[in-house]
Design an enzyme around this catalytic site. Structure first.
Site, PDB file in Angstrom:
ATOM      1  N   GLY A  18       0.844  -1.204   0.000  1.00  0.00           N
ATOM      2  CA  GLY A  18       0.000   0.000   0.000  1.00  0.00           C
ATOM      3  C   GLY A  18       0.874   1.247   0.000  1.00  0.00           C
ATOM      4  O   GLY A  18       1.891   1.283   0.697  1.00  0.00           O
ATOM      5  N   ARG A  79       0.832  -4.928  -5.250  1.00  0.00           N
ATOM      6  CA  ARG A  79       0.959  -6.168  -4.484  1.00  0.00           C
ATOM      7  C   ARG A  79       1.216  -7.260  -5.505  1.00  0.00           C
ATOM      8  O   ARG A  79       0.585  -7.279  -6.559  1.00  0.00           O
ATOM      9  CB  ARG A  79      -0.291  -6.413  -3.661  1.00  0.00           C
ATOM     10  CG  ARG A  79      -0.443  -5.347  -2.573  1.00  0.00           C
ATOM     11  CD  ARG A  79      -1.454  -5.736  -1.526  1.00  0.00           C
ATOM     12  NE  ARG A  79      -1.344  -4.869  -0.359  1.00  0.00           N
ATOM     13  CZ  ARG A  79      -1.935  -3.682  -0.241  1.00  0.00           C
ATOM     14  NH1 ARG A  79      -2.696  -3.245  -1.219  1.00  0.00           N
ATOM     15  NH2 ARG A  79      -1.779  -2.956   0.835  1.00  0.00           N
ATOM     16  N   GLY A 109       5.698  -1.772   3.665  1.00  0.00           N
ATOM     17  CA  GLY A 109       5.241  -2.209   4.985  1.00  0.00           C
ATOM     18  C   GLY A 109       5.785  -3.568   5.366  1.00  0.00           C
ATOM     19  O   GLY A 109       6.762  -4.054   4.763  1.00  0.00           O
ATOM     20  N   ASP A 110       5.154  -4.199   6.357  1.00  0.00           N
ATOM     21  CA  ASP A 110       5.729  -5.443   6.884  1.00  0.00           C
ATOM     22  C   ASP A 110       5.760  -6.571   5.845  1.00  0.00           C
ATOM     23  O   ASP A 110       6.704  -7.369   5.829  1.00  0.00           O
ATOM     24  CB  ASP A 110       5.044  -5.889   8.183  1.00  0.00           C
ATOM     25  CG  ASP A 110       3.555  -6.129   8.026  1.00  0.00           C
ATOM     26  OD1 ASP A 110       2.990  -5.770   6.970  1.00  0.00           O
ATOM     27  OD2 ASP A 110       2.949  -6.673   8.969  1.00  0.00           O
ATOM     28  N   SER A 112       6.103  -6.203   2.489  1.00  0.00           N
ATOM     29  CA  SER A 112       7.191  -5.878   1.546  1.00  0.00           C
ATOM     30  C   SER A 112       8.556  -6.142   2.181  1.00  0.00           C
ATOM     31  O   SER A 112       9.485  -6.627   1.517  1.00  0.00           O
ATOM     32  CB  SER A 112       7.116  -4.405   1.141  1.00  0.00           C
ATOM     33  OG  SER A 112       5.847  -4.122   0.617  1.00  0.00           O
ATOM     34  N   THR A 132       4.386   2.746   5.700  1.00  0.00           N
ATOM     35  CA  THR A 132       3.008   2.261   5.628  1.00  0.00           C
ATOM     36  C   THR A 132       2.142   3.072   6.593  1.00  0.00           C
ATOM     37  O   THR A 132       2.564   3.339   7.727  1.00  0.00           O
ATOM     38  CB  THR A 132       2.873   0.770   5.995  1.00  0.00           C
ATOM     39  OG1 THR A 132       1.502   0.482   6.302  1.00  0.00           O
ATOM     40  CG2 THR A 132       3.716   0.354   7.188  1.00  0.00           C
ATOM     41  N   ILE A 133       0.942   3.412   6.151  1.00  0.00           N
ATOM     42  CA  ILE A 133       0.070   4.186   7.049  1.00  0.00           C
ATOM     43  C   ILE A 133      -0.443   3.318   8.207  1.00  0.00           C
ATOM     44  O   ILE A 133      -1.021   3.832   9.152  1.00  0.00           O
ATOM     45  CB  ILE A 133      -1.119   4.816   6.294  1.00  0.00           C
ATOM     46  CG1 ILE A 133      -2.074   3.747   5.772  1.00  0.00           C
ATOM     47  CG2 ILE A 133      -0.648   5.738   5.193  1.00  0.00           C
ATOM     48  CD1 ILE A 133      -3.502   4.265   5.671  1.00  0.00           C
ATOM     49  N   ASP A 134      -0.231   1.996   8.111  1.00  0.00           N
ATOM     50  CA  ASP A 134      -0.654   1.116   9.205  1.00  0.00           C
ATOM     51  C   ASP A 134       0.300   1.183  10.400  1.00  0.00           C
ATOM     52  O   ASP A 134      -0.058   0.760  11.500  1.00  0.00           O
ATOM     53  CB  ASP A 134      -0.740  -0.339   8.720  1.00  0.00           C
ATOM     54  CG  ASP A 134      -1.912  -0.552   7.786  1.00  0.00           C
ATOM     55  OD1 ASP A 134      -2.830   0.278   7.794  1.00  0.00           O
ATOM     56  OD2 ASP A 134      -1.893  -1.547   7.032  1.00  0.00           O
ATOM     57  N   ASP A 136       2.734  -0.664  11.140  1.00  0.00           N
ATOM     58  CA  ASP A 136       2.780  -1.990  11.763  1.00  0.00           C
ATOM     59  C   ASP A 136       4.056  -2.770  11.438  1.00  0.00           C
ATOM     60  O   ASP A 136       4.069  -3.996  11.488  1.00  0.00           O
ATOM     61  CB  ASP A 136       1.529  -2.804  11.374  1.00  0.00           C
ATOM     62  CG  ASP A 136       1.412  -3.016   9.873  1.00  0.00           C
ATOM     63  OD1 ASP A 136       2.184  -2.401   9.110  1.00  0.00           O
ATOM     64  OD2 ASP A 136       0.537  -3.797   9.457  1.00  0.00           O
ATOM     65  N   GLY A 177      -6.962   0.103   8.269  1.00  0.00           N
ATOM     66  CA  GLY A 177      -6.215  -0.832   9.120  1.00  0.00           C
ATOM     67  C   GLY A 177      -6.835  -2.210   9.061  1.00  0.00           C
ATOM     68  O   GLY A 177      -7.729  -2.527   9.837  1.00  0.00           O
ATOM     69  N   ARG A 178      -6.380  -2.989   8.081  1.00  0.00           N
ATOM     70  CA  ARG A 178      -6.969  -4.326   7.905  1.00  0.00           C
ATOM     71  C   ARG A 178      -6.578  -5.243   9.054  1.00  0.00           C
ATOM     72  O   ARG A 178      -7.374  -6.004   9.553  1.00  0.00           O
ATOM     73  CB  ARG A 178      -6.514  -4.910   6.563  1.00  0.00           C
ATOM     74  CG  ARG A 178      -7.344  -6.081   6.115  1.00  0.00           C
ATOM     75  CD  ARG A 178      -6.913  -6.553   4.749  1.00  0.00           C
ATOM     76  NE  ARG A 178      -7.300  -5.646   3.684  1.00  0.00           N
ATOM     77  CZ  ARG A 178      -6.710  -5.616   2.490  1.00  0.00           C
ATOM     78  NH1 ARG A 178      -5.712  -6.426   2.229  1.00  0.00           N
ATOM     79  NH2 ARG A 178      -7.115  -4.788   1.568  1.00  0.00           N
ATOM     80  N   GLY A 192     -10.832  12.661  20.733  1.00  0.00           N
ATOM     81  CA  GLY A 192     -11.734  12.568  21.884  1.00  0.00           C
ATOM     82  C   GLY A 192     -12.896  11.631  21.640  1.00  0.00           C
ATOM     83  O   GLY A 192     -14.043  11.936  21.974  1.00  0.00           O
ATOM     84  N   GLU A 231     -10.935  -0.666  10.107  1.00  0.00           N
ATOM     85  CA  GLU A 231     -11.431  -1.428   8.951  1.00  0.00           C
ATOM     86  C   GLU A 231     -11.452  -2.948   9.234  1.00  0.00           C
ATOM     87  O   GLU A 231     -12.375  -3.654   8.862  1.00  0.00           O
ATOM     88  CB  GLU A 231     -10.451  -1.106   7.819  1.00  0.00           C
ATOM     89  CG  GLU A 231     -10.565  -1.845   6.554  1.00  0.00           C
ATOM     90  CD  GLU A 231      -9.302  -1.596   5.687  1.00  0.00           C
ATOM     91  OE1 GLU A 231      -8.414  -0.802   6.063  1.00  0.00           O
ATOM     92  OE2 GLU A 231      -9.237  -2.220   4.622  1.00  0.00           O
TER      93      GLU A 231
END
Ligand code: ADP
Ligand code: F6P
Length: 330
Positions: A18, A79, A109-110, A112, A132-134, A136, A177-178, A192, A231
């Protein structure tokens, strides 16, 4: 002459998985520092698929002008299931041999970076960079793109909150966030929220807290009952039903979607990306290969690529505690 024994080092760079805001800033930094060192630099188009198919183009310092502020990735990203197979990885290795690549820089990300780890085991020198925006990549406290995505989501949730408040409603907002709740947790704290639901947490307990909180805040006269859900949260389809069964209030839902993955990167993402890119080239220069660059305690460092899936010692426990105390306070 053998592979890797040219006069000038040749580096290839690719983005995979991603996309994340700041990937371009990493590419720019890698290319600029590589050029400063007198290295040749080649961009692989379309991630691992492009590597398998030999889609590489030589790039230079000018190619990366005017991209530091742009989201997405000029190298495109995909991917690629084929890269998970031995045949795919061998085909990608042949490309690296054919182009006489001395080091491959992989930004992603993780997934890749797991691919990078396997590719290094196959004998192709690799350097990984977390983006990665996750957020993670567990060996790094921070992945490029997360700050921008969090700020984008916050901006939108703040707007949603205005209309939720006027109408005295409950609003369930789905963020990306899958498999990871990092974005949801950060947005919930920053906006908040009255509750947050993430894939990593048990649904029965999370839903018990959700209902308890909504009831408590409603009783206290709160007019905007904001719930943040990842998500990938298992029961997300049933949330509205659950809330309406337990609490007497009007409910709306909003899915933020792909807007969270785009947009101009924040200063944090641009600057950290630039620093990580510099370190990646320095590692190649000093022949310290098969490393992944991580952020730990506010510093960047290089650790062995084989440790990419090992969590940093500083876990997210403190953050969960903050969420427990601040969001789940009733
Ligand atoms: P991200 O890198 O953002 O976590 P993915 O998990 O989808 O995204 O992974 C991106 C790509 O990385 C995959 O399409 C595949 O090409 C490669 N990849 C992922 N996991 C592995 C693996 N276990 N082995 C080899 N390659 C992998
Ligand atoms: O980039 C990470 C991510 O945004 C995940 O949170 C999400 O599950 C996934 O990518 C969705 O991406 P796509 O639909 O492009 O596969």
């Amino acid at each position: 002459m053998q592979w890797g024994e040219k006069m000038r080092k040749r580096i290839a760079v690719l983005t995979s998985g991603g996309d994340a805001p700041g990937m371009n800033a990493i590419i720019r930094s890698v290319v600029r520092f590589a050029c400063r060192e007198g290295f040749e630099i080649w961009g692989v188009e379309g991630g691992y698929r492009g590597l398998i198919n030999g889609e590489l183009n030589e790039i230079d310092a000018l190619t990366v002008t005017n991209i530091i502020h742009k989201g997405g990735t000029i190298l495109y990203t995909e991917r690629c299931e084929a890269f998970k197979t031995e045949a795919g990885q061998l085909a990608a290795k042949s490309t690296c041999q054919k182009f006489e690549i001395d080091a491959l820089i992989i930004i992603g990300g993780d997934g890749s970076l797991t691919g990078a780890m396997e590719f290094a085991d196959l004998g192709v020198p690799c350097i990984g960079l977390p983006a990665t925006i996750d957020n993670d990549v567990v060996s790094s406290e921070y992945s490029i793109g997360f700050d921008t995505a969090t700020n984008t989501a916050i901006e939108m949730v703040d707007k949603l909150r205005d209309t939720t408040q006027s109408h005295n409603r409950c609003l369930v907002v789905e963020v990306m966030g899958r498999n990871s709740g990092n974005l949801a947790l950060n947005v919930a704290v920053a906006c908040g929220a009255v509750a947050v639901l993430v894939p990593e947490r048990d649904t029965t307990e999370s839903e018990r807290i959700l209902i308890r909180n909504i009831k408590a805040y409603k009783k206290a006269g709160m007019h905007n009952l904001l719930v943040i859900v990842s998500e990938g949260y298992k029961n997300k389809q049933l949330l509205v039903e659950l809330i309406s069964k337990e609490v007497n209030c009007e409910i709306r839902t909003s899915v933020l979607g792909y807007v969270q993955r785009g947009g101009t990167p924040t200063s944090k993402d641009r600057i950290l990306a630039s620093q990580m890119g510099e370190l990646a080239v320095e590692l190649v220069k000093n022949e310290k290969l098969n490393k992944v660059i991580v952020a730990i305690s506010g510093e960047i460092a290089a650790i062995p690529l084989s440790k990419v899936l090992e969590p940093t010692e500083k876990t997210s426990a403190n953050f969960f505690e903050l969420v427990n105390n601040l969001v789940n306070m009733f």
